[in-house]
Every structure is written in structure tokens, then in C-alpha cells.
Design an enzyme around this catalytic site. Structure first.
Site, PDB file in Angstrom:
ATOM      1  NE  ARG A  39      45.554  47.723  38.122  1.00  0.00           N
ATOM      2  CZ  ARG A  39      45.747  48.175  39.350  1.00  0.00           C
ATOM      3  NH1 ARG A  39      45.777  47.342  40.377  1.00  0.00           N
ATOM      4  NH2 ARG A  39      45.901  49.453  39.585  1.00  0.00           N
ATOM      5  CG  HIS A  78      54.629  46.737  45.502  1.00  0.00           C
ATOM      6  ND1 HIS A  78      54.253  46.847  46.832  1.00  0.00           N
ATOM      7  CD2 HIS A  78      53.526  47.067  44.793  1.00  0.00           C
ATOM      8  CE1 HIS A  78      52.990  47.232  46.905  1.00  0.00           C
ATOM      9  NE2 HIS A  78      52.523  47.385  45.667  1.00  0.00           N
ATOM     10  CG  HIS A 110      53.930  51.139  48.698  1.00  0.00           C
ATOM     11  ND1 HIS A 110      53.391  51.349  49.939  1.00  0.00           N
ATOM     12  CD2 HIS A 110      53.042  50.362  48.038  1.00  0.00           C
ATOM     13  CE1 HIS A 110      52.232  50.719  50.014  1.00  0.00           C
ATOM     14  NE2 HIS A 110      51.991  50.104  48.887  1.00  0.00           N
ATOM     15  CG  HIS A 144      44.064  52.864  38.042  1.00  0.00           C
ATOM     16  ND1 HIS A 144      43.099  52.089  38.648  1.00  0.00           N
ATOM     17  CD2 HIS A 144      45.043  53.014  38.960  1.00  0.00           C
ATOM     18  CE1 HIS A 144      43.481  51.796  39.888  1.00  0.00           C
ATOM     19  NE2 HIS A 144      44.658  52.342  40.105  1.00  0.00           N
ATOM     20  CG  HIS A 195      49.494  46.812  41.702  1.00  0.00           C
ATOM     21  ND1 HIS A 195      48.624  46.270  42.618  1.00  0.00           N
ATOM     22  CD2 HIS A 195      50.334  47.600  42.411  1.00  0.00           C
ATOM     23  CE1 HIS A 195      48.923  46.722  43.841  1.00  0.00           C
ATOM     24  NE2 HIS A 195      49.960  47.532  43.736  1.00  0.00           N
ATOM     25  CG  ASN A 238      45.615  45.156  44.348  1.00  0.00           C
ATOM     26  OD1 ASN A 238      46.423  44.666  43.572  1.00  0.00           O
ATOM     27  ND2 ASN A 238      45.429  46.466  44.439  1.00  0.00           N
ATOM     28  CG  ASP A 246      52.587  50.632  44.363  1.00  0.00           C
ATOM     29  OD1 ASP A 246      51.849  49.694  44.027  1.00  0.00           O
ATOM     30  OD2 ASP A 246      52.198  51.576  45.095  1.00  0.00           O
ATOM     31  CE  LYS A 256      50.585  45.045  49.998  1.00  0.00           C
ATOM     32  NZ  LYS A 256      50.379  45.708  48.737  1.00  0.00           N
ATOM     33  CG  HIS A 290      48.958  49.654  51.499  1.00  0.00           C
ATOM     34  ND1 HIS A 290      48.969  50.026  50.168  1.00  0.00           N
ATOM     35  CD2 HIS A 290      48.674  50.799  52.186  1.00  0.00           C
ATOM     36  CE1 HIS A 290      48.688  51.307  50.058  1.00  0.00           C
ATOM     37  NE2 HIS A 290      48.507  51.807  51.275  1.00  0.00           N
TER      38      HIS A 290
HETATM   39  C1  NCD Z   1      47.544  50.369  43.909  1.00  0.00           C
HETATM   40  C2  NCD Z   1      46.558  49.836  42.859  1.00  0.00           C
HETATM   41  O1  NCD Z   1      46.063  50.618  42.054  1.00  0.00           O
HETATM   42  O2  NCD Z   1      46.332  48.609  42.848  1.00  0.00           O
HETATM   43  N1  NCD Z   1      47.405  51.789  43.990  1.00  0.00           N
HETATM   44  C3  NCD Z   1      48.313  52.666  44.467  1.00  0.00           C
HETATM   45  O3  NCD Z   1      47.987  53.858  44.552  1.00  0.00           O
HETATM   46  N2  NCD Z   1      49.521  52.304  44.808  1.00  0.00           N
HETATM   47  C4  NCD Z   1      47.311  49.693  45.211  1.00  0.00           C
HETATM   48  C5  NCD Z   1      48.392  49.938  46.227  1.00  0.00           C
HETATM   49  O4  NCD Z   1      49.486  49.396  46.127  1.00  0.00           O
HETATM   50  O5  NCD Z   1      48.148  50.720  47.144  1.00  0.00           O
HETATM   51 ZN    ZN Z   2      50.839  48.424  45.249  1.00  0.00          ZN
END
Ligand code: NCD
Ligand code: ZN
Length: 336
Positions: free
Chosen positions: A16, A12, A168, A244, A14, A40, A240, A95, A134
Site C-alpha cells: 500500500r 508477492h 498465489h 486492509h 502488497h 495495485n 500475498d 503484473k 492474477h
Molecule cells: C489483494 C489486495 O488486497 O490488494 N487482495 C487479495 O485478496 N489477495 C489483491 C490480490 O492479490 O488479489
Molecule cells: Zn496479491
């Protein structure tokens, strides 16, 4: 002292896009053989063309590192069988986000009426596509995952051939579903194994520990630790890791998401060693996932050495988990 991991997987992740992707992909691609990549983006990934192009960008920015991005599609109840059949060649999972529940999930599911979702779930069951979820409602923040349990149960009993991954998991009350339903699996993050709501806001507020689902109680953490440390066969590691930019994490209206990619394997070694469970780490970070997803990742040996690792304060414009802290293990390739 060394630990050698055979093809570790992050189930899992992210990554970006654009400059952020370019900045963060190395942290995962150096230390993992592959990862399940979350869809996402803005806008979310809903077409095969977008997924193929995004995968190419990931591989380009990974710059020749041995790393397989396992792609996912953002769930829509409007997908038909033929589309999903074609998508099956390019994605491992679909997802599902409840609408608005976390970062970039606005286009997610608003209504969990099984009749509306039946077409997609039946097609996915037939095609062997994993449903990655989720699982949170918009209720009281500490009970959101527990309130989603009814929906998990409804899907699991209505679509017995559908493989469902509770992403998660954080709550002892959803962990019980692993024993109750053959078709329910889970991912567990590093941060939910390490922290509780006390770490987030029991002292000064720690925005870099803020994520969805929120870190929970000590009892929940203990249940997750038991699952991970014993390498429960239905449980996989999924970081996860969700970067950011610093200014979105250190402001009013903090974005949810923890950037853990630079530290996950060293911190997992530390935890598993502390409890005398290093022998189970291979299963938790690779073998269980290979079986559950039926995947054969590229062969890659990742060596972790027991040697001090000072976590950087910042990685590009992102503050990593454990920033500035000293960890006891380091990846001998990569970010160390
Ligand atoms: C994730 C994100 O920033 O894309 N944020 C998070 O708090 N885990 C999205 C997600 O998996 O919920
Ligand atoms: Zn996530």
C-alpha cells in the site's frame, strides 16, 4: 532449536501507500531480504516516475533496514517496446490483473484476445521481463482459477520465451501446468497452505481469511503443500500479504486480502517442521526465487527460534493473520 535462513524473499507482497505503508513495511523489511511489490495502488502504477517515487517511499519508511523492494508495473496492453525497455531498469515484472477481479484491479485486462496482447508479450519476452498473473475469471468462485487455465495455456504456447508466474496458485487443476509448460512458474501463499473454504465459512464466517483467490478444498491444499514442502523448483513463496484497515474487514462487503506479513516465517517454520521438511524451507523462501527471477538479493541472515510467539491482536489498524494465537516459532529480529 534454530533455523537460519539466508536472504528470505517474499515474491508477492502488497505494501500500500501513505500511513498504511508506514505501518506495515517493517513486518516485511525486518524478516525478508527483499520482496516483489505489487502495483495495485489507487491509481495503479503505470509510469516509471510513479514506480521510482513509490520505491523511494518504501525505502524511506523501511528506515535503513536491509530490504530490496523489487518493483512491478501494472499491465496495460498499450505499453510499447521502448517504454518497456526503459521500465526494465526499474521493474522485475509486469503484473496482469483481469479487470475488476480483485482489490484495485479495475484498470486491468478486459479481453484476452492474444492479438491485442501480442505486442506487449513479445516485447516482454525479448526484454526478459516476467509476466506475473492474477489468474482468475469472473465465473463460479471456486472454479475461477481453473477456468483461467485455458488463458495460461494460450499465453504459454504462443509466447514460449515469456516467463509466466501464476500468482498465489490455489487449485490442483492449475498446478499441473507447472509440469506441462517450461515457461510457467508459481507463487504459493501461507494461507493457502493452511486453510480451506471450511475454515473461511464452515463455522462462523471469518472475514480475516477472506482473500482472492478464495481458499479452496482440502485436496487443493494438499497439492499446494506437496509443492511447497518438497520445494518444487518452479515454485516460490509469495505471501500475498494484503493489509486492509480493520473496519474494511469487519463490515458488510468485506475487502479481499489477508495481512500475513507479521507471521509468515514463524508459521512456515511450524508447517515445515511438522512434516519434517525444514531442510527445504531455504529453497522455498529464497533459492528457487533467486533462480527463477535471476536476482541477487542483499545478504541477510534471518534467524527463527523455536520459542512461543503470541501474535498481536492488531498491528496499527490492521488485524494480522493468526491474531491472538500462539505460534511455536518466532523471528529473532522484528515483529516477535
Ligand atoms: C489483494 C489486495 O488486497 O490488494 N487482495 C487479495 O485478496 N489477495 C489483491 C490480490 O492479490 O488479489
Ligand atoms: Zn496479491
Amino acid at each position: 532449536m534454530k533455523v537460519v535462513l539466508d536472504s528470505p524473499l517474499d515474491m508477492h507482497l502488497h505494501l500500500r501507500d501513505g500511513d498504511m505503508l508506514k505501518n506495515v513495511v517493517k513486518y516485511s523489511a525486518e524478516c525478508f531480504a527483499g520482496a516483489i511489490i505489487m502495483p495495485n495502488l489507487t491509481p495503479p502504477l503505470t509510469t516509471i516516475k510513479e514506480i521510482k517515487a513509490y520505491k523511494k517511499r518504501i525505502l524511506d519508511f523501511a528506515g535503513g533496514l536491509e530490504f530490496e523492494p523489487y518493483m512491478t508495473l501494472f499491465f496495460k496492453d498499450s505499453y510499447d517496446y521502448d517504454f518497456l525497455k526503459e521500465a526494465k531498469s526499474f521493474v522485475k515484472a509486469v503484473k496482469l490483473y483481469p479487470s475488476g477481479i480483485t482489490t484495485n484491479s479495475e484498470g486491468g485486462v478486459k479481453n484476452f484476445d492474444m492479438d491485442k496482447l501480442r505486442g506487449v508479450f513479445e516485447a516482454m519476452s525479448e526484454l526478459g521481463l516476467v509476466l506475473s498473473v492474477h489468474g482468475e475469471t469472473d465465473g463460479f468462485v471456486l472454479d475461477r482459477e481453473k477456468e483461467f487455465v485455458d488463458i495460461y495455456e494460450n499465453i504459454a504456447t504462443s509466447f514460449k520465451d515469456l516467463k509466466i508466474v501464476m500468482e498465489h496458485i490455489t487449485d490442483r487443476r492449475s498446478a499441473v501446468l507447472l509440469e506441462k509448460y517450461d515457461n510457467i512458474y508459481a507463487t504459493v501463499t501461507l494461507h493457502h497452505l493452511l486453510y480451506t473454504v471450511n475454515d473461511l465459512l464452515g463455522g462462523s464466517l471469518k472475514p480475516h481469511l477472506f482473500c482472492k483467490p478464495i481458499v479452496k478444498t482440502p485436496e487443493d491444499k494438499d497439492v499446494l503443500r506437496e509443492l511447497a514442502l518438497e520445494a518444487h523448483p518452479k515454485v516460490m513463496f509469495g505471501s500475498d500479504s494484503a493489509p486492509h484497515p480493520k473496519e474494511k474487514k469487519e463490515c458488510n462487503g468485506v475487502a479481499a486480502g489477508i495481512f500475513s506479513a507479521p507471521v509468515v516465517l514463524p508459521a512456515l517454520c511450524e508447517l515445515f517442521e511438522k512434516y519434517g521438511k525444514l531442510d527445504n524451507l531455504q529453497k522455498f523462501v529464497s533459492d528457487n526465487a533467486k533462480k527463477i527471477y535471476d536476482i541477487q538479493p542483499p545478504k541477510k541472515e534471518v534467524v527463527l527460534e523455536k520459542d512461543e510467539f503470541l501474535v498481536p491482536n492488531i498491528c496499527g489498524n490492521v488485524v494480522p493473520l493468526c491474531a491472538g494465537e500462539k505460534l511455536l516459532w518466532r523471528c529473532s529480529v522484528g515483529s516477535g
